[in-house]
Design a protein around this motif. Structure first.
Motif, PDB file in Angstrom:
ATOM      1  N   ASP A  64      60.922  30.981  42.271  1.00 53.47           N
ATOM      2  CA  ASP A  64      61.147  32.398  42.599  1.00 53.47           C
ATOM      3  C   ASP A  64      59.944  33.277  42.239  1.00 53.47           C
ATOM      4  O   ASP A  64      59.942  34.469  42.523  1.00 53.47           O
ATOM      5  CB  ASP A  64      62.361  32.939  41.807  1.00 53.47           C
ATOM      6  CG  ASP A  64      63.645  32.222  42.186  1.00 53.47           C
ATOM      7  OD1 ASP A  64      63.705  31.704  43.308  1.00 53.47           O
ATOM      8  OD2 ASP A  64      64.557  32.170  41.334  1.00 53.47           O
ATOM      9  N   VAL A  65      58.964  32.691  41.535  1.00 56.37           N
ATOM     10  CA  VAL A  65      57.902  33.516  40.927  1.00 56.37           C
ATOM     11  C   VAL A  65      56.817  33.888  41.926  1.00 56.37           C
ATOM     12  O   VAL A  65      56.389  33.069  42.743  1.00 56.37           O
ATOM     13  CB  VAL A  65      57.277  32.766  39.720  1.00 56.37           C
ATOM     14  CG1 VAL A  65      56.034  33.497  39.216  1.00 56.37           C
ATOM     15  CG2 VAL A  65      58.290  32.618  38.597  1.00 56.37           C
ATOM     16  N   ASN A  66      56.387  35.132  41.839  1.00 59.67           N
ATOM     17  CA  ASN A  66      55.192  35.595  42.550  1.00 59.67           C
ATOM     18  C   ASN A  66      54.271  36.311  41.585  1.00 59.67           C
ATOM     19  O   ASN A  66      54.731  37.153  40.811  1.00 59.67           O
ATOM     20  CB  ASN A  66      55.584  36.548  43.689  1.00 59.67           C
ATOM     21  CG  ASN A  66      55.849  35.767  44.951  1.00 59.67           C
ATOM     22  OD1 ASN A  66      55.002  34.979  45.379  1.00 59.67           O
ATOM     23  ND2 ASN A  66      57.017  35.944  45.530  1.00 59.67           N
ATOM     24  N   VAL A  67      52.984  35.965  41.621  1.00 64.56           N
ATOM     25  CA  VAL A  67      51.975  36.638  40.796  1.00 64.56           C
ATOM     26  C   VAL A  67      50.694  36.766  41.615  1.00 64.56           C
ATOM     27  O   VAL A  67      50.121  35.734  41.992  1.00 64.56           O
ATOM     28  CB  VAL A  67      51.612  35.828  39.520  1.00 64.56           C
ATOM     29  CG1 VAL A  67      50.675  36.637  38.625  1.00 64.56           C
ATOM     30  CG2 VAL A  67      52.817  35.368  38.756  1.00 64.56           C
ATOM     31  N   PRO A  68      50.235  37.971  41.905  1.00 66.56           N
ATOM     32  CA  PRO A  68      48.930  38.056  42.570  1.00 66.56           C
ATOM     33  C   PRO A  68      47.807  37.741  41.583  1.00 66.56           C
ATOM     34  O   PRO A  68      47.928  38.062  40.399  1.00 66.56           O
ATOM     35  CB  PRO A  68      48.843  39.523  43.033  1.00 66.56           C
ATOM     36  CG  PRO A  68      49.991  40.241  42.413  1.00 66.56           C
ATOM     37  CD  PRO A  68      50.835  39.270  41.649  1.00 66.56           C
ATOM     38  N   VAL A  69      46.765  37.073  42.078  1.00 65.47           N
ATOM     39  CA  VAL A  69      45.572  36.837  41.252  1.00 65.47           C
ATOM     40  C   VAL A  69      44.387  37.360  42.050  1.00 65.47           C
ATOM     41  O   VAL A  69      44.194  36.976  43.209  1.00 65.47           O
ATOM     42  CB  VAL A  69      45.387  35.346  40.904  1.00 65.47           C
ATOM     43  CG1 VAL A  69      44.170  35.159  40.010  1.00 65.47           C
ATOM     44  CG2 VAL A  69      46.634  34.790  40.206  1.00 65.47           C
ATOM     45  N   VAL A  70      43.600  38.242  41.435  1.00 64.66           N
ATOM     46  CA  VAL A  70      42.534  38.926  42.166  1.00 64.66           C
ATOM     47  C   VAL A  70      41.173  38.661  41.506  1.00 64.66           C
ATOM     48  O   VAL A  70      41.097  38.020  40.460  1.00 64.66           O
ATOM     49  CB  VAL A  70      42.816  40.452  42.247  1.00 64.66           C
ATOM     50  CG1 VAL A  70      44.176  40.719  42.896  1.00 64.66           C
ATOM     51  CG2 VAL A  70      42.733  41.108  40.871  1.00 64.66           C
ATOM     52  N   GLY A  71      40.107  39.153  42.134  1.00 66.72           N
ATOM     53  CA  GLY A  71      38.762  39.044  41.566  1.00 66.72           C
ATOM     54  C   GLY A  71      37.962  37.938  42.215  1.00 66.72           C
ATOM     55  O   GLY A  71      37.548  38.056  43.368  1.00 66.72           O
ATOM     56  N   GLY A  72      37.766  36.841  41.436  1.00 66.59           N
ATOM     57  CA  GLY A  72      36.994  35.716  41.959  1.00 66.59           C
ATOM     58  C   GLY A  72      37.600  34.417  41.478  1.00 66.59           C
ATOM     59  O   GLY A  72      38.778  34.373  41.114  1.00 66.59           O
ATOM     60  N   HIS A  73      36.771  33.345  41.444  1.00 64.19           N
ATOM     61  CA  HIS A  73      37.304  32.054  41.007  1.00 64.19           C
ATOM     62  C   HIS A  73      36.391  31.411  39.966  1.00 64.19           C
ATOM     63  O   HIS A  73      35.807  30.359  40.183  1.00 64.19           O
ATOM     64  CB  HIS A  73      37.499  31.116  42.207  1.00 64.19           C
ATOM     65  CG  HIS A  73      38.019  29.768  41.804  1.00 64.19           C
ATOM     66  ND1 HIS A  73      39.290  29.572  41.299  1.00 64.19           N
ATOM     67  CD2 HIS A  73      37.431  28.547  41.771  1.00 64.19           C
ATOM     68  CE1 HIS A  73      39.456  28.305  40.992  1.00 64.19           C
ATOM     69  NE2 HIS A  73      38.331  27.654  41.270  1.00 64.19           N
ATOM     70  N   ALA A  74      36.230  32.065  38.820  1.00 67.51           N
ATOM     71  CA  ALA A  74      35.507  31.477  37.691  1.00 67.51           C
ATOM     72  C   ALA A  74      35.769  32.331  36.461  1.00 67.51           C
ATOM     73  O   ALA A  74      35.563  33.548  36.504  1.00 67.51           O
ATOM     74  CB  ALA A  74      33.997  31.438  37.965  1.00 67.51           C
ATOM     75  N   GLY A  75      36.250  31.694  35.401  1.00 71.67           N
ATOM     76  CA  GLY A  75      36.397  32.365  34.102  1.00 71.67           C
ATOM     77  C   GLY A  75      37.026  33.747  34.200  1.00 71.67           C
ATOM     78  O   GLY A  75      38.086  33.916  34.816  1.00 71.67           O
ATOM     79  N   ILE A  76      36.356  34.735  33.621  1.00 67.19           N
ATOM     80  CA  ILE A  76      36.951  36.077  33.565  1.00 67.19           C
ATOM     81  C   ILE A  76      37.010  36.766  34.932  1.00 67.19           C
ATOM     82  O   ILE A  76      37.662  37.801  35.072  1.00 67.19           O
ATOM     83  CB  ILE A  76      36.210  37.004  32.565  1.00 67.19           C
ATOM     84  CG1 ILE A  76      34.758  37.226  33.000  1.00 67.19           C
ATOM     85  CG2 ILE A  76      36.313  36.474  31.141  1.00 67.19           C
ATOM     86  CD1 ILE A  76      34.132  38.471  32.386  1.00 67.19           C
ATOM     87  N   THR A  77      36.350  36.191  35.927  1.00 67.45           N
ATOM     88  CA  THR A  77      36.479  36.807  37.273  1.00 67.45           C
ATOM     89  C   THR A  77      37.860  36.520  37.873  1.00 67.45           C
ATOM     90  O   THR A  77      38.251  37.140  38.863  1.00 67.45           O
ATOM     91  CB  THR A  77      35.371  36.358  38.260  1.00 67.45           C
ATOM     92  OG1 THR A  77      35.587  35.000  38.672  1.00 67.45           O
ATOM     93  CG2 THR A  77      33.976  36.520  37.667  1.00 67.45           C
ATOM     94  N   ILE A  78      38.582  35.564  37.277  1.00 68.87           N
ATOM     95  CA  ILE A  78      39.966  35.281  37.706  1.00 68.87           C
ATOM     96  C   ILE A  78      40.877  36.268  36.981  1.00 68.87           C
ATOM     97  O   ILE A  78      41.009  36.223  35.763  1.00 68.87           O
ATOM     98  CB  ILE A  78      40.365  33.830  37.335  1.00 68.87           C
ATOM     99  CG1 ILE A  78      39.441  32.805  38.011  1.00 68.87           C
ATOM    100  CG2 ILE A  78      41.833  33.573  37.671  1.00 68.87           C
ATOM    101  CD1 ILE A  78      39.553  31.383  37.448  1.00 68.87           C
ATOM    102  N   LEU A  79      41.483  37.172  37.732  1.00 62.55           N
ATOM    103  CA  LEU A  79      42.305  38.212  37.089  1.00 62.55           C
ATOM    104  C   LEU A  79      43.747  38.174  37.621  1.00 62.55           C
ATOM    105  O   LEU A  79      44.057  38.749  38.671  1.00 62.55           O
ATOM    106  CB  LEU A  79      41.678  39.598  37.335  1.00 62.55           C
ATOM    107  CG  LEU A  79      42.380  40.763  36.636  1.00 62.55           C
ATOM    108  CD1 LEU A  79      42.315  40.629  35.121  1.00 62.55           C
ATOM    109  CD2 LEU A  79      41.758  42.097  37.059  1.00 62.55           C
TER     110      LEU A  79
END
Ligand SMILES: NC(=O)C1=CN([C@@H]2O[C@H](COP(=O)(O)OP(=O)(O)OC[C@H]3O[C@@H](n4cnc5c(N)ncnc54)[C@H](O)[C@@H]3O)[C@@H](O)[C@H]2O)C=CC1
Ligand SMILES: O=C([O-])CC(=O)C(=O)O
Length: 339
Positions: free
Chosen positions: A193-208
């Motif tokens: 049932d879970v939804n979570v948007p992930v934004v930014g980029g794809h490395a370390g702290i750029t994954i938000l």
């Protein structure tokens, strides 16, 4: 070129018989790097996708075996294996979606950017071929560092005169998959049932990950949100360390790549309201590329959706990630434009 199509004694094509989904349009999907750790399970998952009618498996080595193996699965698509650069054009011709997991993976102690020197050249070559043989295909870039390989692809396509910002995607679905799994565990809710948007980029702290927008709502304490954020950002490293020198995430990545490619195919086929997070050309921030929710349609990106309301912690994370993401984007652009 190795084509594996099961035929009956009468020469009839068995793989094309009797499946309810045959009315779905003809869709050709290519996996470049198909004999690799991600490529093999991804090839299998794409073979299971009834929206695919032709599956082209390309690598610089070992594709005949992978293609023979996957081709025996009794699903709709016709599987063809291609090996070596001479066969790349044939693999790409007529493609609707090209998925790129070609390139080297991390070992413990490395960052994704440490892969740049090898993978940038691989991606550049593959994208030049895409521009030549299937300029209208949607490109799903998995090869790391995604924050740089997507800008490289864009520059290669611009130089070839084929760039369409609606058709180039950095695959960040694994970040979403992880955020959903970790959130469900902490919030004790049904993961399906879970939804979570992930934004930014794809490395370390750029994954938000934006846990403030996670559903179902769980009102987790701030410390839990911080721990979930860190675990999502370090998810790739968790796997790299556990594999102890034998590569990075392959099975979960194949799953994530298959989800994203399926969303692309649904969009192409006109299914309404298909939304996934992806690293795309963007005006959501001042950066030229950014991952956010994207609505997929008949031409690829139909709409890049905004970030929505952010918590103070997420606002801080957003400002912190921008310099690193900007530098990675510029590194890719500069590489593609050097003589
Ligand atoms: N976007 C994401 O979330 C993720 C990205 N990755 C990245 O995916 C890439 C692949 O990872 P693995 O499959 O584990 O690596 P792998 O080494 O197991 O497989 C890579 C495959 O690429 C092939 N290859 C190399 N040069 C090629 C070329 N010029 N054309 C076609 N194929 C070529 C190799 O022969 C090999 O079969 C890595 O860069 C890794 O960092 C990995 C996990 C998640
Ligand atoms: O961490 C890596 O090197 C592979 C990757 O991108 C991930 O698993 O998210």
């Amino acid at each position: 070129m190795f084509r594996y199509v099961a035929r009956s004694a009468a020469g009839k094509n068995l793989l094309r018989r009797g499946y309810a989904t045959e009315s779905a349009p003809d869709r050709k999907v290519a996996v470049l790097g198909a004999a690799g750790g991600i490529g093999q399970p991804l090839a299998l998952l794409m073979k299971l996708n009834p929206l695919v009618s032709r599956l082209a498996l390309y690598d610089i080595a070992n594709t005949p075996g992978v293609a023979a193996d996957v081709s025996h699965v009794n699903t709709r698509s016709e599987v063809t294996g291609y090996v070596g650069e001479d066969q790349l054009g044939q693999a790409l011709e007529g493609c609707d979606v090209v998925i790129i997991p070609a390139g080297v993976p991390r070992k413990p102690g490395m960052t994704r950017d440490d892969l740049f020197n090898i993978n940038a050249g691989i991606v550049k070559g593959l994208c030049a071929a895409i521009a030549k043989y299937c300029p209208n295909a949607l490109v799903n870039m998995i090869s790391n560092p995604v924050n740089s390989t997507v800008p490289i692809a864009a520059e290669v396509f611009k130089k070839a005169g084929t760039y369409d910002e609606k058709k180039l995607f950095g695959v960040t679905t694994l970040d979403v998959v992880r955020a959903k799994t970790f959130y469900a565990g902490k919030a004790k809710v049904n993961v399906a049932d879970v939804n979570v948007p992930v934004v930014g980029g794809h490395a370390g702290i750029t994954i938000l990950p934006l846990f403030s927008q996670a559903t179902p709502k769980a009102n987790l304490p701030e410390d839990d949100i911080k721990a979930l954020t860190k675990r999502t950002q370090d998810g790739g490293t968790e796997v790299v360390e556990a594999k102890a020198g034998k590569g990075s995430a392959t099975l979960s990545m194949a799953y994530a790549g298959a989800i994203f490619a399926d969303a692309c195919l649904k969009g192409l086929n006109g299914v309404p309201n298909v939304v996934e997070c992806s690293f795309v050309q963007s005006t959501v921030t001042e950066l030229p590329f950014f991952a956010s929710k994207v609505r997929l349609g008949k031409n690829g990106v139909e709409e890049v959706l905004g970030l929505g309301p952010l918590s103070d912690y997420e606002k801080e994370g957003l400002e912190k990630l921008k310099p690193e993401l900007k530098a990675s984007i510029e590194k890719g652009i500069n590489f593609a434009n050097q003589i």
